[in-house]
Write a protein that holds these residues in place. Sequence first.
Motif, PDB file in Angstrom:
ATOM      1  N   CYS A   1      13.597   1.237  -1.211  1.00 27.20           N
ATOM      2  CA  CYS A   1      14.156   0.925  -2.415  1.00 27.20           C
ATOM      3  C   CYS A   1      15.334   0.076  -3.078  1.00 27.20           C
ATOM      4  CB  CYS A   1      14.477   2.555  -2.526  1.00 27.20           C
ATOM      5  SG  CYS A   1      13.664   4.075  -2.442  1.00 27.20           S
ATOM      6  N   ARG A   2      15.596  -0.558  -2.014  1.00 26.83           N
ATOM      7  CA  ARG A   2      17.343  -1.956  -1.624  1.00 26.83           C
ATOM      8  C   ARG A   2      16.329  -2.478  -2.162  1.00 26.83           C
ATOM      9  NH1 ARG A   2      19.325  -5.445   0.866  1.00 26.83           N
ATOM     10  NH2 ARG A   2      18.083  -5.288   2.589  1.00 26.83           N
ATOM     11  N   THR A   3      15.776  -3.150  -2.120  1.00 23.23           N
ATOM     12  CA  THR A   3      14.734  -4.674  -1.582  1.00 23.23           C
ATOM     13  C   THR A   3      14.067  -5.044  -2.873  1.00 23.23           C
ATOM     14  OG1 THR A   3      12.972  -3.640  -0.246  1.00 23.23           O
ATOM     15  CG2 THR A   3      15.213  -5.086   0.285  1.00 23.23           C
ATOM     16  N   VAL A   4      13.126  -3.716  -3.837  1.00 26.73           N
ATOM     17  CA  VAL A   4      12.518  -3.835  -5.008  1.00 26.73           C
ATOM     18  C   VAL A   4      12.986  -3.672  -5.954  1.00 26.73           C
ATOM     19  CG1 VAL A   4      10.118  -2.667  -5.957  1.00 26.73           C
ATOM     20  CG2 VAL A   4      10.637  -2.637  -3.180  1.00 26.73           C
ATOM     21  N   LYS A   5      12.942  -4.250  -7.239  1.00 30.36           N
ATOM     22  CA  LYS A   5      13.537  -4.452  -8.803  1.00 30.36           C
ATOM     23  C   LYS A   5      13.123  -3.054  -8.534  1.00 30.36           C
ATOM     24  CE  LYS A   5      10.775  -8.092 -10.751  1.00 30.36           C
ATOM     25  NZ  LYS A   5      10.807  -9.359 -11.259  1.00 30.36           N
ATOM     26  N   PRO A   6      13.470  -2.742  -9.876  1.00 29.26           N
ATOM     27  CA  PRO A   6      13.321  -1.778 -10.963  1.00 29.26           C
ATOM     28  C   PRO A   6      11.984  -1.646 -11.559  1.00 29.26           C
ATOM     29  CG  PRO A   6      15.068  -1.595 -10.466  1.00 29.26           C
ATOM     30  CD  PRO A   6      15.314  -3.186 -10.109  1.00 29.26           C
ATOM     31  N   GLU A   7      11.963  -2.714 -11.537  1.00 31.85           N
ATOM     32  CA  GLU A   7      10.323  -2.822 -12.533  1.00 31.85           C
ATOM     33  C   GLU A   7       9.488  -3.497 -11.735  1.00 31.85           C
ATOM     34  OE1 GLU A   7      13.221  -4.653 -13.259  1.00 31.85           O
ATOM     35  OE2 GLU A   7      13.943  -3.586 -15.126  1.00 31.85           O
ATOM     36  N   GLY A   8       9.378  -3.294  -9.973  1.00 28.42           N
ATOM     37  CA  GLY A   8       8.326  -3.267  -9.280  1.00 28.42           C
ATOM     38  C   GLY A   8       7.797  -3.077  -8.694  1.00 28.42           C
ATOM     39  N   TYR A   9       6.723  -2.989  -8.143  1.00 31.52           N
ATOM     40  CA  TYR A   9       5.268  -2.174  -7.274  1.00 31.52           C
ATOM     41  C   TYR A   9       5.761  -2.254  -5.742  1.00 31.52           C
ATOM     42  CZ  TYR A   9       3.778  -7.044  -7.658  1.00 31.52           C
ATOM     43  OH  TYR A   9       3.536  -8.244  -6.933  1.00 31.52           O
ATOM     44  N   PHE A  10       5.406  -0.894  -5.330  1.00 33.06           N
ATOM     45  CA  PHE A  10       5.221  -0.736  -4.249  1.00 33.06           C
ATOM     46  C   PHE A  10       3.825   0.231  -3.456  1.00 33.06           C
ATOM     47  CE2 PHE A  10       6.482   2.845  -0.461  1.00 33.06           C
ATOM     48  CZ  PHE A  10       6.009   1.620   1.005  1.00 33.06           C
ATOM     49  N   VAL A  11       3.272   0.056  -3.373  1.00 33.37           N
ATOM     50  CA  VAL A  11       1.567  -0.147  -2.821  1.00 33.37           C
ATOM     51  C   VAL A  11       1.414   0.199  -1.357  1.00 33.37           C
ATOM     52  CG1 VAL A  11      -0.637  -0.361  -3.072  1.00 33.37           C
ATOM     53  CG2 VAL A  11       1.034  -1.290  -4.753  1.00 33.37           C
ATOM     54  N   VAL A  12       0.953   1.603  -0.899  1.00 32.07           N
ATOM     55  CA  VAL A  12       0.883   1.877   0.077  1.00 32.07           C
ATOM     56  C   VAL A  12      -1.053   1.855   0.655  1.00 32.07           C
ATOM     57  CG1 VAL A  12       0.853   3.292   2.023  1.00 32.07           C
ATOM     58  CG2 VAL A  12       2.650   3.317   0.809  1.00 32.07           C
ATOM     59  N   LEU A  13      -1.303   0.739   1.405  1.00 30.41           N
ATOM     60  CA  LEU A  13      -3.316   0.886   1.463  1.00 30.41           C
ATOM     61  C   LEU A  13      -2.895   1.903   2.738  1.00 30.41           C
ATOM     62  CD1 LEU A  13      -3.285  -2.987   0.764  1.00 30.41           C
ATOM     63  CD2 LEU A  13      -4.020  -0.896  -1.106  1.00 30.41           C
ATOM     64  N   SER A  14      -3.576   2.708   2.766  1.00 21.93           N
ATOM     65  CA  SER A  14      -4.054   3.601   4.294  1.00 21.93           C
ATOM     66  C   SER A  14      -5.355   3.470   4.986  1.00 21.93           C
ATOM     67  CB  SER A  14      -3.819   5.195   3.974  1.00 21.93           C
ATOM     68  OG  SER A  14      -4.461   5.261   5.202  1.00 21.93           O
ATOM     69  N   GLY A  15      -5.927   2.955   5.904  1.00 18.87           N
ATOM     70  CA  GLY A  15      -6.614   2.977   6.978  1.00 18.87           C
ATOM     71  C   GLY A  15      -7.594   4.029   7.330  1.00 18.87           C
ATOM     72  N   LYS A  16      -6.505   5.281   7.117  1.00 19.92           N
ATOM     73  CA  LYS A  16      -8.328   7.061   7.036  1.00 19.92           C
ATOM     74  C   LYS A  16      -8.499   6.712   5.995  1.00 19.92           C
ATOM     75  CE  LYS A  16      -5.695   9.416   9.367  1.00 19.92           C
ATOM     76  NZ  LYS A  16      -4.096  10.616   9.904  1.00 19.92           N
ATOM     77  N   CYS A  17     -10.184   7.735   6.498  1.00 22.22           N
ATOM     78  CA  CYS A  17     -10.541   8.134   5.679  1.00 22.22           C
ATOM     79  C   CYS A  17      -9.916   9.813   4.945  1.00 22.22           C
ATOM     80  CB  CYS A  17     -12.111   8.055   6.362  1.00 22.22           C
ATOM     81  SG  CYS A  17     -12.726   7.111   6.954  1.00 22.22           S
ATOM     82  N   SER A  18     -10.942  10.157   3.561  1.00 20.85           N
ATOM     83  CA  SER A  18      -9.952  11.181   2.864  1.00 20.85           C
ATOM     84  C   SER A  18     -11.074  12.477   3.807  1.00 20.85           C
ATOM     85  CB  SER A  18     -10.278  10.984   1.627  1.00 20.85           C
ATOM     86  OG  SER A  18     -11.185  10.971   1.635  1.00 20.85           O
ATOM     87  N   VAL A  19     -10.556  12.791   4.359  1.00 19.20           N
ATOM     88  CA  VAL A  19     -11.811  13.997   4.760  1.00 19.20           C
ATOM     89  C   VAL A  19     -11.949  15.339   4.095  1.00 19.20           C
ATOM     90  CG1 VAL A  19     -12.564  15.434   6.871  1.00 19.20           C
ATOM     91  CG2 VAL A  19     -10.831  13.395   6.808  1.00 19.20           C
ATOM     92  N   SER A  20     -12.636  15.123   3.055  1.00 18.70           N
ATOM     93  CA  SER A  20     -13.052  16.290   1.755  1.00 18.70           C
ATOM     94  C   SER A  20     -13.158  17.449   2.565  1.00 18.70           C
ATOM     95  CB  SER A  20     -13.940  16.335   1.199  1.00 18.70           C
ATOM     96  OG  SER A  20     -15.411  15.350   1.387  1.00 18.70           O
ATOM     97  N   GLY A  21     -13.439  18.920   2.133  1.00 17.09           N
ATOM     98  CA  GLY A  21     -13.614  19.866   2.697  1.00 17.09           C
ATOM     99  C   GLY A  21     -15.170  19.948   3.105  1.00 17.09           C
ATOM    100  N   TYR A  22     -16.628  18.644   1.994  1.00 19.24           N
ATOM    101  CA  TYR A  22     -17.047  19.319   1.847  1.00 19.24           C
ATOM    102  C   TYR A  22     -17.620  17.986   3.458  1.00 19.24           C
ATOM    103  CZ  TYR A  22     -22.060  17.783   0.325  1.00 19.24           C
ATOM    104  OH  TYR A  22     -23.564  16.688   0.402  1.00 19.24           O
ATOM    105  N   LYS A  23     -17.707  17.451   3.296  1.00 20.12           N
ATOM    106  CA  LYS A  23     -17.988  16.452   4.737  1.00 20.12           C
ATOM    107  C   LYS A  23     -17.211  16.968   5.960  1.00 20.12           C
ATOM    108  CE  LYS A  23     -16.408  11.493   3.653  1.00 20.12           C
ATOM    109  NZ  LYS A  23     -15.878  10.391   3.670  1.00 20.12           N
ATOM    110  N   GLN A  24     -15.759  17.996   5.949  1.00 24.97           N
ATOM    111  CA  GLN A  24     -15.764  18.645   6.823  1.00 24.97           C
ATOM    112  C   GLN A  24     -17.116  20.091   7.537  1.00 24.97           C
ATOM    113  OE1 GLN A  24     -12.059  20.447   5.869  1.00 24.97           O
ATOM    114  NE2 GLN A  24     -10.796  18.849   7.455  1.00 24.97           N
ATOM    115  N   ASP A  25     -17.583  20.423   6.544  1.00 28.96           N
ATOM    116  CA  ASP A  25     -18.198  21.183   5.997  1.00 28.96           C
ATOM    117  C   ASP A  25     -19.823  20.699   6.793  1.00 28.96           C
ATOM    118  OD1 ASP A  25     -16.653  23.523   5.640  1.00 28.96           O
ATOM    119  OD2 ASP A  25     -17.919  23.089   3.433  1.00 28.96           O
ATOM    120  N   LEU A  26     -20.648  19.820   6.815  1.00 32.95           N
ATOM    121  CA  LEU A  26     -21.462  18.845   6.912  1.00 32.95           C
ATOM    122  C   LEU A  26     -21.055  18.570   8.692  1.00 32.95           C
ATOM    123  CD1 LEU A  26     -22.231  16.647   4.269  1.00 32.95           C
ATOM    124  CD2 LEU A  26     -23.206  18.672   4.638  1.00 32.95           C
ATOM    125  N   VAL A  27     -20.184  18.010   9.196  1.00 30.38           N
ATOM    126  CA  VAL A  27     -19.167  18.115  10.345  1.00 30.38           C
ATOM    127  C   VAL A  27     -19.860  19.703  11.228  1.00 30.38           C
ATOM    128  CG1 VAL A  27     -18.473  17.448  12.136  1.00 30.38           C
ATOM    129  CG2 VAL A  27     -18.208  15.965  10.032  1.00 30.38           C
TER     130      VAL A  27
END
Length: 311
Positions: free
Chosen positions: A49-75
């Motif tokens: 918050c201190r270093t990004v200007k108000p018009e700037g952007y902050f993007v988070v990239l995650s290496g984790k898969c989104s595990v849906s209930g559908y995938k959990q049921d298949l497993v």
Amino acid sequence: MADSCTSEKRAPFRLYISTTWDGSHFDGIFLHNDGQRSEKAGEFAAEVCRTVKPEGYFVVLSGKCSVSGYKQDLVKRAEPLIMKEPLKPWITLKKNIQNVKYLSSMVDINFKQRYVYVDVGARSYGSSIASWFKKQYPKQNKTFDIYAVEADRHFHEQYKFKKGVTLLPYAAWVKNETLVFEINQTPGDENVEQGRGMGRIQPVKSGGGIVGSVDEIQGFDFAEWLKDTVSEKDYVVMKMDVEGTEFDLIPRLIETGAICLVDEVFLECHYNRWQKCCPGVRSPKYQKTYGQCLDLFKSLRQRGVLVHQWW
């Protein structure tokens, strides 16, 4: 990003900051989070918050898969893992293939854009591509693009005229670099195909009645190749038999998010199993235990990846 700097300290974050600097603020920050928790998340957020200007952007990239209930049921519908270490793994694991619940036998795959089979540690064309995948895997009348990843030059000639099969004559690895590849041959075995031991990416170790030779081969970043080759719109099946390197490759696939692109995995995990020749004696070839193999399978299933114990 043409102008950027990076910070990769021993932390759960890898931070990429754009360097367009107005004297007090950055115009944007990209954050790669490997899925771990930070004990100083509040301090980190305040610094953003201190270093990004108000018009700037902050993007988070995650290496984790989104595990849906559908995938959990298949497993959950998959065959259970063999929790107790087999006394005769060469029999138990081979028989276990009869219990496998193939993904394509449980769901409709017709909506997928492309169909891909990646055989990592393919060996000969007849080893698993022709003898198992082409004959036994339920394909729902779909034609699969097949990639054979095999570093041993002995098998390369077999793939020259195989239609629909692309050979990658390298070793699947965690980065692009030259590797030492051990080739073993069991003395007295006249069948070159069966007597030729699996190659390991490690220095040669003497002993055990195995005659070994060393080859220099090119390793490639398998996770990055996978991300460049397939997409989430594709139906991707992967078989992996890489002589212990799975303990390097699977974490890399998870870290990069490449595992999210794979729908079904057939994984042979290599450990200090009981030897067929010598009752009560474990193989000295591998240092990992059966428990560590189970942890690897569990980590994949917990991420919604339908993985099967291969032999």
